[in-house]
Write a protein that holds these residues in place. Structure first.
Motif, PDB file in Angstrom:
ATOM      1  N   SER A 191      35.124  63.086  37.154  1.00  0.00           N
ATOM      2  CA  SER A 191      36.352  62.613  37.785  1.00  0.00           C
ATOM      3  C   SER A 191      36.524  61.139  37.456  1.00  0.00           C
ATOM      4  CB  SER A 191      36.298  62.830  39.310  1.00  0.00           C
ATOM      5  OG  SER A 191      35.209  62.118  39.878  1.00  0.00           O
ATOM      6  N   LYS A 192      37.594  60.539  37.930  1.00  0.00           N
ATOM      7  CA  LYS A 192      37.905  59.155  37.599  1.00  0.00           C
ATOM      8  C   LYS A 192      36.944  58.218  38.327  1.00  0.00           C
ATOM      9  CE  LYS A 192      41.771  55.949  37.450  1.00  0.00           C
ATOM     10  NZ  LYS A 192      41.571  55.705  36.015  1.00  0.00           N
ATOM     11  N   MET A 193      36.091  57.508  37.565  1.00  0.00           N
ATOM     12  CA  MET A 193      35.072  56.637  38.128  1.00  0.00           C
ATOM     13  C   MET A 193      35.280  55.156  37.816  1.00  0.00           C
ATOM     14  SD  MET A 193      32.562  58.304  39.824  1.00  0.00           S
ATOM     15  CE  MET A 193      33.839  59.204  40.693  1.00  0.00           C
ATOM     16  N   ASP A 194      36.165  54.808  36.896  1.00  0.00           N
ATOM     17  CA  ASP A 194      36.327  53.422  36.460  1.00  0.00           C
ATOM     18  C   ASP A 194      36.789  52.527  37.606  1.00  0.00           C
ATOM     19  OD1 ASP A 194      37.930  54.465  33.350  1.00  0.00           O
ATOM     20  OD2 ASP A 194      35.831  54.569  33.981  1.00  0.00           O
ATOM     21  N   TYR A 195      36.288  51.290  37.621  1.00  0.00           N
ATOM     22  CA  TYR A 195      36.763  50.323  38.603  1.00  0.00           C
ATOM     23  C   TYR A 195      36.590  48.905  38.073  1.00  0.00           C
ATOM     24  CZ  TYR A 195      31.854  49.535  40.044  1.00  0.00           C
ATOM     25  OH  TYR A 195      30.514  49.224  40.061  1.00  0.00           O
ATOM     26  N   VAL A 196      37.219  47.945  38.759  1.00  0.00           N
ATOM     27  CA  VAL A 196      37.243  46.546  38.335  1.00  0.00           C
ATOM     28  C   VAL A 196      36.666  45.664  39.431  1.00  0.00           C
ATOM     29  CG1 VAL A 196      38.772  44.594  37.798  1.00  0.00           C
ATOM     30  CG2 VAL A 196      39.216  46.832  36.805  1.00  0.00           C
ATOM     31  N   GLU A 197      35.939  44.616  39.026  1.00  0.00           N
ATOM     32  CA  GLU A 197      35.426  43.614  39.956  1.00  0.00           C
ATOM     33  C   GLU A 197      35.833  42.214  39.498  1.00  0.00           C
ATOM     34  OE1 GLU A 197      31.352  44.826  42.062  1.00  0.00           O
ATOM     35  OE2 GLU A 197      31.140  44.671  39.881  1.00  0.00           O
ATOM     36  N   LEU A 198      36.032  41.334  40.473  1.00  0.00           N
ATOM     37  CA  LEU A 198      36.264  39.916  40.228  1.00  0.00           C
ATOM     38  C   LEU A 198      35.062  39.148  40.767  1.00  0.00           C
ATOM     39  CD1 LEU A 198      39.960  39.747  41.499  1.00  0.00           C
ATOM     40  CD2 LEU A 198      39.158  40.228  39.178  1.00  0.00           C
ATOM     41  N   GLY A 199      34.651  38.096  40.069  1.00  0.00           N
ATOM     42  CA  GLY A 199      33.449  37.384  40.493  1.00  0.00           C
ATOM     43  C   GLY A 199      33.574  35.884  40.375  1.00  0.00           C
ATOM     44  N   ALA A 200      32.792  35.181  41.191  1.00  0.00           N
ATOM     45  CA  ALA A 200      32.706  33.727  41.121  1.00  0.00           C
ATOM     46  C   ALA A 200      31.299  33.321  41.530  1.00  0.00           C
ATOM     47  CB  ALA A 200      33.737  33.059  42.031  1.00  0.00           C
ATOM     48  N   SER A 201      30.762  32.274  40.879  1.00  0.00           N
ATOM     49  CA  SER A 201      29.409  31.831  41.200  1.00  0.00           C
ATOM     50  C   SER A 201      29.265  30.342  40.944  1.00  0.00           C
ATOM     51  CB  SER A 201      28.362  32.599  40.384  1.00  0.00           C
ATOM     52  OG  SER A 201      28.482  32.280  39.005  1.00  0.00           O
ATOM     53  N   ALA A 202      28.220  29.764  41.530  1.00  0.00           N
ATOM     54  CA  ALA A 202      27.857  28.369  41.298  1.00  0.00           C
ATOM     55  C   ALA A 202      26.357  28.311  41.058  1.00  0.00           C
ATOM     56  CB  ALA A 202      28.234  27.501  42.493  1.00  0.00           C
ATOM     57  N   SER A 203      25.938  27.596  40.013  1.00  0.00           N
ATOM     58  CA  SER A 203      24.521  27.467  39.672  1.00  0.00           C
ATOM     59  C   SER A 203      24.120  26.002  39.628  1.00  0.00           C
ATOM     60  CB  SER A 203      24.238  28.105  38.305  1.00  0.00           C
ATOM     61  OG  SER A 203      24.551  29.479  38.294  1.00  0.00           O
ATOM     62  N   TYR A 204      22.923  25.736  40.126  1.00  0.00           N
ATOM     63  CA  TYR A 204      22.379  24.375  40.119  1.00  0.00           C
ATOM     64  C   TYR A 204      21.041  24.398  39.398  1.00  0.00           C
ATOM     65  CZ  TYR A 204      20.297  20.012  41.745  1.00  0.00           C
ATOM     66  OH  TYR A 204      19.690  18.777  41.805  1.00  0.00           O
ATOM     67  N   THR A 205      20.889  23.527  38.414  1.00  0.00           N
ATOM     68  CA  THR A 205      19.663  23.468  37.631  1.00  0.00           C
ATOM     69  C   THR A 205      18.918  22.181  37.922  1.00  0.00           C
ATOM     70  OG1 THR A 205      20.653  24.786  35.855  1.00  0.00           O
ATOM     71  CG2 THR A 205      18.693  23.493  35.299  1.00  0.00           C
ATOM     72  N   TYR A 206      17.618  22.342  38.179  1.00  0.00           N
ATOM     73  CA  TYR A 206      16.757  21.176  38.413  1.00  0.00           C
ATOM     74  C   TYR A 206      15.449  21.416  37.683  1.00  0.00           C
ATOM     75  CZ  TYR A 206      14.172  17.458  40.746  1.00  0.00           C
ATOM     76  OH  TYR A 206      13.421  16.330  41.015  1.00  0.00           O
ATOM     77  N   GLY A 207      15.229  20.698  36.594  1.00  0.00           N
ATOM     78  CA  GLY A 207      14.022  20.926  35.807  1.00  0.00           C
ATOM     79  C   GLY A 207      13.989  22.353  35.291  1.00  0.00           C
ATOM     80  N   PRO A 208      12.875  23.063  35.483  1.00  0.00           N
ATOM     81  CA  PRO A 208      12.769  24.442  34.993  1.00  0.00           C
ATOM     82  C   PRO A 208      13.351  25.473  35.954  1.00  0.00           C
ATOM     83  CG  PRO A 208      10.696  23.787  35.951  1.00  0.00           C
ATOM     84  CD  PRO A 208      11.588  22.573  36.029  1.00  0.00           C
ATOM     85  N   ALA A 209      13.925  25.026  37.080  1.00  0.00           N
ATOM     86  CA  ALA A 209      14.418  25.952  38.099  1.00  0.00           C
ATOM     87  C   ALA A 209      15.939  26.000  38.110  1.00  0.00           C
ATOM     88  CB  ALA A 209      13.909  25.541  39.473  1.00  0.00           C
ATOM     89  N   GLN A 210      16.458  27.167  38.415  1.00  0.00           N
ATOM     90  CA  GLN A 210      17.895  27.340  38.563  1.00  0.00           C
ATOM     91  C   GLN A 210      18.182  28.181  39.795  1.00  0.00           C
ATOM     92  OE1 GLN A 210      20.445  29.935  35.884  1.00  0.00           O
ATOM     93  NE2 GLN A 210      21.343  27.944  35.377  1.00  0.00           N
ATOM     94  N   LEU A 211      19.132  27.718  40.616  1.00  0.00           N
ATOM     95  CA  LEU A 211      19.571  28.427  41.812  1.00  0.00           C
ATOM     96  C   LEU A 211      21.020  28.845  41.619  1.00  0.00           C
ATOM     97  CD1 LEU A 211      18.166  25.987  44.533  1.00  0.00           C
ATOM     98  CD2 LEU A 211      17.055  28.030  43.582  1.00  0.00           C
ATOM     99  N   THR A 212      21.329  30.098  41.955  1.00  0.00           N
ATOM    100  CA  THR A 212      22.685  30.616  41.781  1.00  0.00           C
ATOM    101  C   THR A 212      23.115  31.370  43.025  1.00  0.00           C
ATOM    102  OG1 THR A 212      22.364  30.867  39.392  1.00  0.00           O
ATOM    103  CG2 THR A 212      24.178  32.091  40.382  1.00  0.00           C
ATOM    104  N   GLY A 213      24.335  31.114  43.469  1.00  0.00           N
ATOM    105  CA  GLY A 213      24.933  31.876  44.555  1.00  0.00           C
ATOM    106  C   GLY A 213      26.308  32.335  44.138  1.00  0.00           C
ATOM    107  N   GLY A 214      26.710  33.535  44.566  1.00  0.00           N
ATOM    108  CA  GLY A 214      28.006  34.008  44.131  1.00  0.00           C
ATOM    109  C   GLY A 214      28.500  35.213  44.909  1.00  0.00           C
ATOM    110  N   VAL A 215      29.667  35.688  44.508  1.00  0.00           N
ATOM    111  CA  VAL A 215      30.286  36.855  45.128  1.00  0.00           C
ATOM    112  C   VAL A 215      30.924  37.707  44.046  1.00  0.00           C
ATOM    113  CG1 VAL A 215      32.431  35.562  45.533  1.00  0.00           C
ATOM    114  CG2 VAL A 215      31.956  37.642  46.864  1.00  0.00           C
TER     115      VAL A 215
END
Length: 248
Positions: free
Chosen positions: A115-139
């Motif tokens: 049956s029809k399974m296709d769908y669409v998503e919209l996304g946004a995120s913010a990432s912060y990098t410090y040295g070898p580490a990266q933090l990301t939050g989003g929706v």
């Protein structure tokens, strides 16, 4: 805009963009191949808890990013018997100091579904990098669509950090999915119990084009509360997923 037209536009644009990328991109396009013991997303198996293989390509033209990924789903119950899915994405990113902001739209197009399974998503995120580490939050937001029985909202936070002097990277992430319900049966597809939390702990070994990874994935889903043909509750519990990726 009609969701079907939106998906067609995203798909056509992404495919055309990736095909044109070698000649036009400011950055050399990336191509990758991966094999994993499970295609798991947000703690849920999309491949019946079985091995999956995928191929992907991405590139940029100016501020625009495009990517395409195709992965096997092994006649997925969650996606009504689909044997593969293509994830086609268009987006953009900008840097503000050490913070990178990203936004985009993704079309999930399923092959072999009954049956029809296709769908669409919209996304946004913010990432912060410090040295070898990266933090990301989003929706990731899926507007109300018949294929998923309503709307879906996934909030997440991820972290990864390379261990200095080694090829190892530690990975952690948490997420929460909720949303509206128009069709209680279809809504079980992405949210088997209405709303739930998921988590991930993992380690990667990166050496040149080769990445080896091992992840522990989990959810707080009570299988007894899941129902309907798309819930696939038996593939929503804790598991270990191994993967190997080769990128060009």
């Amino acid at each position: 805009m009609n969701h079907q037209y939106c998906k067609i536009a995203i798909a056509a644009s992404a495919v055309a963009f990736v095909n044109a990328a070698p000649a036009m991109a400011q950055d050399r396009p990336s191509i990758g191949f991966e094999a994993a013991t499970d295609e798991a997303r947000r703690g849920l198996s999309w491949s019946e808890g079985r091995a999956a293989v995928s191929a992907d390509a991405s590139g940029t033209i100016g501020p625009v990013e495009a990517s395409a990924r195709v992965v096997t789903l092994r006649d997925s119950v969650r996606h009504d018997g689909a044997w593969s899915v293509a994830d086609l994405r268009l987006g953009t990113a900008t840097d503000i100091g050490a913070v990178q902001l990203r936004a985009g739209a993704t079309a999930h197009l399923f092959a072999g579904a009954r049956s029809k399974m296709d769908y669409v998503e919209l996304g946004a995120s913010a990432s912060y990098t410090y040295g070898p580490a990266q933090l990301t939050g989003g929706v990731e937001l899926a507007p109300s669509q018949d294929a998923i029985g309503g709307g879906n909202v996934h909030l997440y936070a991820n972290a990864d950090a390379g261990i200095p002097g080694t090829p190892f990277t530690l990975i952690a992430g948490v997420g929460h999915s909720s949303g509206s319900v128009n069709d209680p049966i279809r809504a079980q597809r992405l949210r088997p119990v209405g709303s739930y939390a998921n988590w991930r702990l993992g380690v990667e070994h990166r050496r040149g084009p080769l990445t080896l990874g091992l992840d522990y994935l989990g959810t707080d889903i009570d299988r007894a509360d899941a129902f309907g043909p798309f819930a696939d509750a038996r593939h929503s519990g804790d598991r270990l997923v191994g993967r190997v990726r080769f990128a060009l």
